[in-house]
Design a protein around this motif. Sequence first.
Motif, mmCIF file in Angstrom:
data_model
loop_
_atom_site.group_PDB
_atom_site.id
_atom_site.type_symbol
_atom_site.label_atom_id
_atom_site.label_comp_id
_atom_site.label_asym_id
_atom_site.label_seq_id
_atom_site.Cartn_x
_atom_site.Cartn_y
_atom_site.Cartn_z
ATOM 1 N N ARG A 1 108.570 92.729 63.966
ATOM 2 C CA ARG A 1 109.758 92.420 64.771
ATOM 3 C C ARG A 1 109.714 93.181 66.090
ATOM 4 N NH1 ARG A 1 115.210 93.291 61.572
ATOM 5 N NH2 ARG A 1 114.222 95.266 61.002
ATOM 6 N N PHE B 1 111.567 95.371 68.986
ATOM 7 C CA PHE B 1 112.670 96.324 69.059
ATOM 8 C C PHE B 1 112.879 96.800 70.499
ATOM 9 C CE2 PHE B 1 112.327 96.308 64.576
ATOM 10 C CZ PHE B 1 113.387 97.022 64.030
ATOM 11 N N THR C 1 109.210 98.870 62.156
ATOM 12 C CA THR C 1 109.311 97.819 63.182
ATOM 13 C C THR C 1 108.305 96.694 62.975
ATOM 14 O OG1 THR C 1 107.760 98.981 64.655
ATOM 15 C CG2 THR C 1 110.118 99.479 64.915
ATOM 16 N N VAL D 1 107.908 104.622 62.201
ATOM 17 C CA VAL D 1 108.370 103.556 63.105
ATOM 18 C C VAL D 1 107.422 102.364 63.090
ATOM 19 C CG1 VAL D 1 109.704 105.081 64.599
ATOM 20 C CG2 VAL D 1 107.319 104.617 65.153
ATOM 21 N N PRO E 1 116.668 96.126 66.711
ATOM 22 C CA PRO E 1 115.946 94.857 66.805
ATOM 23 C C PRO E 1 116.461 94.021 67.972
ATOM 24 C CG PRO E 1 116.860 95.189 64.594
ATOM 25 C CD PRO E 1 117.461 96.226 65.477
ATOM 26 N N ILE F 1 116.618 102.949 68.137
ATOM 27 C CA ILE F 1 115.799 101.741 68.181
ATOM 28 C C ILE F 1 116.602 100.635 67.500
ATOM 29 C CG2 ILE F 1 113.591 102.982 68.250
ATOM 30 C CD1 ILE F 1 113.188 102.244 65.288
#
Length: 362
Positions: free
Chosen positions: A205, A207, A202, A198, A153, A151
């Motif tokens: 943001r 991803f 995350t 996760v 960004p 993953i």
Amino acid sequence: MTASERSLGIMARCQGSHFVDKGYYKKLTLYGRKHGIRVFVFSPRQVNFSTRMVKGFEYRNGSWHAKEFPIPAFIYDRCFVGPSYRHYKPFVEKLQNDRNITFLGHGLSGKWQVHQMLAKSPLLAPLLPPTEIFSYPVLQATLEKYGAAIIKPMAGTHGIGVVRIKEVRSGYEASGRNRDNQPFTRRIRDTAGLKSFVSVFTAGRKFLVQPYLELHTPDGTPFDVRVLVQKNGLGKWATTGKAVRLGDKRSITSNLHGGGKATPLASFLPLHFKSAKAARIEQSINRVAEELPRFLEESHGRLVELGIDIGIDTAGNVWIIEVNSRPGRTVFRMIDDPTAQLHSITQPVRYAHYLMKERVGG
């Protein structure tokens, strides 16, 4: 041609007199001066559109000096995208919409948008890792199919926030770099723990999710190939240099900001691949360097330079990992390639000079 028409403004994110890459901008200034081009650094937030003046900084007599300049006719956009970019974006867009200003190139908007553009190329599409916008079901499906996923960004740089998640006997293992660019590894017991991890990691943001590719040497050192392509003094794309970036074994990325090293591509490939395969890999990299800039520019609009990050997996397959429209140049100093280093600095000024002559001719 007026003085403002012979000026090149380097648009950067300045905090007062503080801005990054001063060494690079100094060299651009000195090279521009030799060719009758005045180069200065400015923040888009310091532009006065009423008076057509801008507060900026010019390198003179061994140091940087604050001064007010007419808005330059040509702008080299080095305004890196990040969390605070929203404070600059309205001013950047106003400059981009000004008929009297020519940008050497327009910054790429994000990894997902670039992926979608490149996926339309018959030559480049097979070299793109399968990529989807992150959601937990997408991550689960990727893990079920490949056993390991990455993953990353959508707007990240320097390998920050890139995490590998893989299935292990005791559950899952997450390893990568956190928001402070520090390497970490975490064991996660079950799917509930993974979902929680996760979700927190995350938060706030966007991803992307990709299968994890084995982009490392036999001893587990992560690496990629940085190819710098730039417009030259004739307005044509040219390859400035190619170098291999080697990461820390504790990391999953090879970014230099994470403590990586660099080595020339020509000496690296024969160490890890048989001669026929090494030749095919280099040929494939050269095709990408030739095709990608032209194809991307057709979809995106004018570009001035690109840093293309290319991965080579353990089987010798070539992958397009990332494309950056505001590339760094450190790697060519690290491998002691003076020609590439010189071109990496001088090509933007040469291209600006070409555009100035085109404007006069037109």
